[in-house]
Design a protein around this motif. Structure first.
Motif, PDB file in Angstrom:
ATOM      1  N   PRO A  36       0.836  -1.056  -0.209  1.00  0.00           N
ATOM      2  CA  PRO A  36       0.086  -0.020  -0.118  1.00  0.00           C
ATOM      3  C   PRO A  36       0.890   1.190   0.285  1.00  0.00           C
ATOM      4  CG  PRO A  36       0.100  -0.905   2.151  1.00  0.00           C
ATOM      5  CD  PRO A  36       0.723  -1.949   1.219  1.00  0.00           C
ATOM      6  N   ALA A  37       0.450   2.587  -0.539  1.00  0.00           N
ATOM      7  CA  ALA A  37       0.932   3.819  -0.535  1.00  0.00           C
ATOM      8  C   ALA A  37       0.122   4.340   0.366  1.00  0.00           C
ATOM      9  CB  ALA A  37       0.994   4.109  -1.805  1.00  0.00           C
ATOM     10  N   MET A  38       0.518   4.872   1.510  1.00  0.00           N
ATOM     11  CA  MET A  38       0.088   5.301   2.554  1.00  0.00           C
ATOM     12  C   MET A  38       0.808   6.636   3.023  1.00  0.00           C
ATOM     13  SD  MET A  38      -2.035   2.095   4.446  1.00  0.00           S
ATOM     14  CE  MET A  38      -0.618   1.557   5.380  1.00  0.00           C
ATOM     15  N   PRO A  39       0.512   7.286   4.245  1.00  0.00           N
ATOM     16  CA  PRO A  39       1.216   8.509   4.871  1.00  0.00           C
ATOM     17  C   PRO A  39       2.488   8.149   5.477  1.00  0.00           C
ATOM     18  CG  PRO A  39      -1.112   8.764   5.418  1.00  0.00           C
ATOM     19  CD  PRO A  39      -1.155   7.499   4.778  1.00  0.00           C
ATOM     20  N   TRP A  40       2.817   6.947   5.469  1.00  0.00           N
ATOM     21  CA  TRP A  40       4.046   6.308   5.784  1.00  0.00           C
ATOM     22  C   TRP A  40       4.593   5.324   5.134  1.00  0.00           C
ATOM     23  CZ3 TRP A  40      -0.550   5.814   8.290  1.00  0.00           C
ATOM     24  CH2 TRP A  40      -1.053   4.607   8.289  1.00  0.00           C
ATOM     25  N   TRP A  41       6.082   5.044   4.905  1.00  0.00           N
ATOM     26  CA  TRP A  41       6.622   4.041   4.260  1.00  0.00           C
ATOM     27  C   TRP A  41       6.125   2.603   4.477  1.00  0.00           C
ATOM     28  CZ3 TRP A  41       8.901   5.862   0.065  1.00  0.00           C
ATOM     29  CH2 TRP A  41       9.571   7.034   0.074  1.00  0.00           C
ATOM     30  N   SER A  42       5.440   1.854   3.495  1.00  0.00           N
ATOM     31  CA  SER A  42       5.188   0.579   3.630  1.00  0.00           C
ATOM     32  C   SER A  42       5.879  -0.278   2.362  1.00  0.00           C
ATOM     33  CB  SER A  42       3.731   0.557   3.263  1.00  0.00           C
ATOM     34  OG  SER A  42       3.193  -0.665   3.020  1.00  0.00           O
ATOM     35  N   THR A  43       6.650  -1.365   3.147  1.00  0.00           N
ATOM     36  CA  THR A  43       7.576  -2.121   2.238  1.00  0.00           C
ATOM     37  C   THR A  43       6.671  -3.237   1.670  1.00  0.00           C
ATOM     38  OG1 THR A  43       9.342  -1.111   3.539  1.00  0.00           O
ATOM     39  CG2 THR A  43       9.566  -3.281   2.352  1.00  0.00           C
ATOM     40  N   GLY A  44       7.045  -3.603   0.715  1.00  0.00           N
ATOM     41  CA  GLY A  44       6.662  -4.880  -0.224  1.00  0.00           C
ATOM     42  C   GLY A  44       7.968  -5.865  -0.633  1.00  0.00           C
ATOM     43  N   GLN A  45       7.831  -7.015  -0.226  1.00  0.00           N
ATOM     44  CA  GLN A  45       8.666  -7.916  -0.431  1.00  0.00           C
ATOM     45  C   GLN A  45       8.549  -8.862  -1.900  1.00  0.00           C
ATOM     46  OE1 GLN A  45      11.175  -9.773   2.610  1.00  0.00           O
ATOM     47  NE2 GLN A  45      10.605 -11.776   1.698  1.00  0.00           N
ATOM     48  N   ALA A  46       9.547  -8.926  -2.760  1.00  0.00           N
ATOM     49  CA  ALA A  46       9.182  -9.739  -4.251  1.00  0.00           C
ATOM     50  C   ALA A  46       8.987 -11.061  -3.694  1.00  0.00           C
ATOM     51  CB  ALA A  46      10.520  -9.494  -5.022  1.00  0.00           C
ATOM     52  N   ASN A  47       8.294 -11.761  -4.793  1.00  0.00           N
ATOM     53  CA  ASN A  47       8.202 -13.298  -4.606  1.00  0.00           C
ATOM     54  C   ASN A  47       9.390 -14.244  -5.277  1.00  0.00           C
ATOM     55  OD1 ASN A  47       7.854 -12.673  -7.132  1.00  0.00           O
ATOM     56  ND2 ASN A  47       5.719 -13.626  -7.315  1.00  0.00           N
ATOM     57  N   CYS A  48      10.452 -13.370  -5.061  1.00  0.00           N
ATOM     58  CA  CYS A  48      11.624 -14.297  -5.741  1.00  0.00           C
ATOM     59  C   CYS A  48      12.750 -13.722  -5.077  1.00  0.00           C
ATOM     60  CB  CYS A  48      11.703 -13.884  -7.326  1.00  0.00           C
ATOM     61  SG  CYS A  48      12.030 -12.401  -7.865  1.00  0.00           S
ATOM     62  N   SER A  49      14.129 -14.313  -5.393  1.00  0.00           N
ATOM     63  CA  SER A  49      15.331 -13.768  -5.125  1.00  0.00           C
ATOM     64  C   SER A  49      16.155 -13.438  -6.430  1.00  0.00           C
ATOM     65  CB  SER A  49      16.148 -14.783  -4.114  1.00  0.00           C
ATOM     66  OG  SER A  49      15.476 -14.815  -2.882  1.00  0.00           O
ATOM     67  N   HIS A  50      17.025 -12.679  -6.283  1.00  0.00           N
ATOM     68  CA  HIS A  50      17.902 -12.606  -7.634  1.00  0.00           C
ATOM     69  C   HIS A  50      19.159 -12.787  -7.281  1.00  0.00           C
ATOM     70  CE1 HIS A  50      15.965 -10.435 -11.193  1.00  0.00           C
ATOM     71  NE2 HIS A  50      15.215 -10.210 -10.165  1.00  0.00           N
ATOM     72  N   TRP A  51      19.904 -13.576  -8.229  1.00  0.00           N
ATOM     73  CA  TRP A  51      21.343 -13.971  -8.135  1.00  0.00           C
ATOM     74  C   TRP A  51      22.058 -12.880  -8.980  1.00  0.00           C
ATOM     75  CZ3 TRP A  51      23.329 -19.165  -7.102  1.00  0.00           C
ATOM     76  CH2 TRP A  51      22.407 -19.885  -6.522  1.00  0.00           C
ATOM     77  N   GLY A  52      22.958 -12.250  -8.059  1.00  0.00           N
ATOM     78  CA  GLY A  52      23.702 -11.015  -8.981  1.00  0.00           C
ATOM     79  C   GLY A  52      25.167 -11.675  -9.410  1.00  0.00           C
ATOM     80  N   ARG A  53      25.902 -10.702  -9.743  1.00  0.00           N
ATOM     81  CA  ARG A  53      27.261 -11.114 -10.229  1.00  0.00           C
ATOM     82  C   ARG A  53      27.822  -9.704 -10.227  1.00  0.00           C
ATOM     83  NH1 ARG A  53      28.599  -9.703 -15.259  1.00  0.00           N
ATOM     84  NH2 ARG A  53      26.794  -9.284 -16.520  1.00  0.00           N
ATOM     85  N   PRO A  54      29.179  -9.582 -10.253  1.00  0.00           N
ATOM     86  CA  PRO A  54      29.865  -8.255 -10.107  1.00  0.00           C
ATOM     87  C   PRO A  54      29.320  -7.373 -11.286  1.00  0.00           C
ATOM     88  CG  PRO A  54      31.379 -10.067  -9.815  1.00  0.00           C
ATOM     89  CD  PRO A  54      30.169 -10.512 -10.251  1.00  0.00           C
ATOM     90  N   GLY A  55      28.945  -6.122 -10.773  1.00  0.00           N
ATOM     91  CA  GLY A  55      28.389  -4.967 -11.715  1.00  0.00           C
ATOM     92  C   GLY A  55      27.098  -5.328 -12.169  1.00  0.00           C
ATOM     93  N   ALA A  56      26.167  -6.258 -11.629  1.00  0.00           N
ATOM     94  CA  ALA A  56      25.058  -6.360 -12.144  1.00  0.00           C
ATOM     95  C   ALA A  56      23.867  -5.461 -11.787  1.00  0.00           C
ATOM     96  CB  ALA A  56      24.228  -7.910 -11.513  1.00  0.00           C
ATOM     97  N   LYS A  57      22.927  -5.197 -12.322  1.00  0.00           N
ATOM     98  CA  LYS A  57      21.858  -3.985 -12.217  1.00  0.00           C
ATOM     99  C   LYS A  57      20.486  -4.766 -12.127  1.00  0.00           C
ATOM    100  CE  LYS A  57      24.842  -0.242 -13.707  1.00  0.00           C
ATOM    101  NZ  LYS A  57      24.914   0.736 -14.388  1.00  0.00           N
ATOM    102  N   ILE A  58      19.565  -4.478 -11.413  1.00  0.00           N
ATOM    103  CA  ILE A  58      18.235  -4.983 -11.713  1.00  0.00           C
ATOM    104  C   ILE A  58      17.213  -3.955 -11.882  1.00  0.00           C
ATOM    105  CG2 ILE A  58      18.465  -7.015 -10.508  1.00  0.00           C
ATOM    106  CD1 ILE A  58      16.891  -5.918  -8.229  1.00  0.00           C
ATOM    107  N   THR A  59      16.111  -4.094 -12.815  1.00  0.00           N
ATOM    108  CA  THR A  59      15.119  -2.846 -13.122  1.00  0.00           C
ATOM    109  C   THR A  59      13.709  -3.222 -12.412  1.00  0.00           C
ATOM    110  OG1 THR A  59      16.275  -2.476 -15.072  1.00  0.00           O
ATOM    111  CG2 THR A  59      13.959  -1.982 -14.985  1.00  0.00           C
ATOM    112  N   TYR A  60      13.498  -2.308 -11.791  1.00  0.00           N
ATOM    113  CA  TYR A  60      12.015  -2.670 -11.127  1.00  0.00           C
ATOM    114  C   TYR A  60      11.062  -1.467 -11.898  1.00  0.00           C
ATOM    115  CZ  TYR A  60      14.206  -3.610  -6.309  1.00  0.00           C
ATOM    116  OH  TYR A  60      14.982  -4.296  -5.441  1.00  0.00           O
TER     117      TYR A  60
END
Length: 126
Positions: A36-60
């Motif tokens: 939700p977006a309300m008058p305070w920060w509300s956090t959502g966690q994705a339903n997956c995990s990302h495997w990185g590597r040196p220099g990796a970026k992800i896009t939301y």
């Protein structure tokens, strides 16, 4: 017999994860979450995990239920020293941002706030 915590090195990502030549980490299956977006920060966690590597970026990529321009969205990434931190993704009804991920295995997170109206944010990660 040794007691304690075992450290397991991870050498190969699962087949569902691929790495593009430009350093981004991508997944073939759906990955995302909501909050939700309300008058305070509300956090959502994705339903997956990302495997990185040196220099990796992800896009939301995100959009709101009401397309309200007063939504503030921040997303999780990792700085050059490996610290988890929040990156600003803008104030809008929808948007997209790419953040550094690096050589980490973690669950993407996003957070939202709207001090004017209540709304709901849906996001996907690639």
């Amino acid at each position: 017999m040794a007691l304690g915590t075992a450290i397991v090195p991870v050498t190969n990502p699962p087949a569902a994860t691929a790495h593009a030549a430009n350093g981004t980490s991508t997944r073939s299956s759906g990955c995302g979450g909501n909050m939700p977006a309300m008058p305070w920060w509300s956090t959502g966690q994705a339903n997956c995990s990302h495997w990185g590597r040196p220099g990796a970026k992800i896009t939301y990529s995100w959009h709101s239920l009401k397309n309200d321009g007063y939504n503030a969205v921040q997303v999780r990434g990792f700085d050059a020293k490996g610290r988890s931190r929040w990156y600003g993704c803008g104030w809008a009804g929808s948007g997209k941002c790419t953040v550094p991920w690096g050589n980490y295995i973690a669950t993407p997170k996003a957070r939202a706030m709207n001090k004017v109206h209540t709304d709901h944010i849906y996001y996907s990660v690639s």
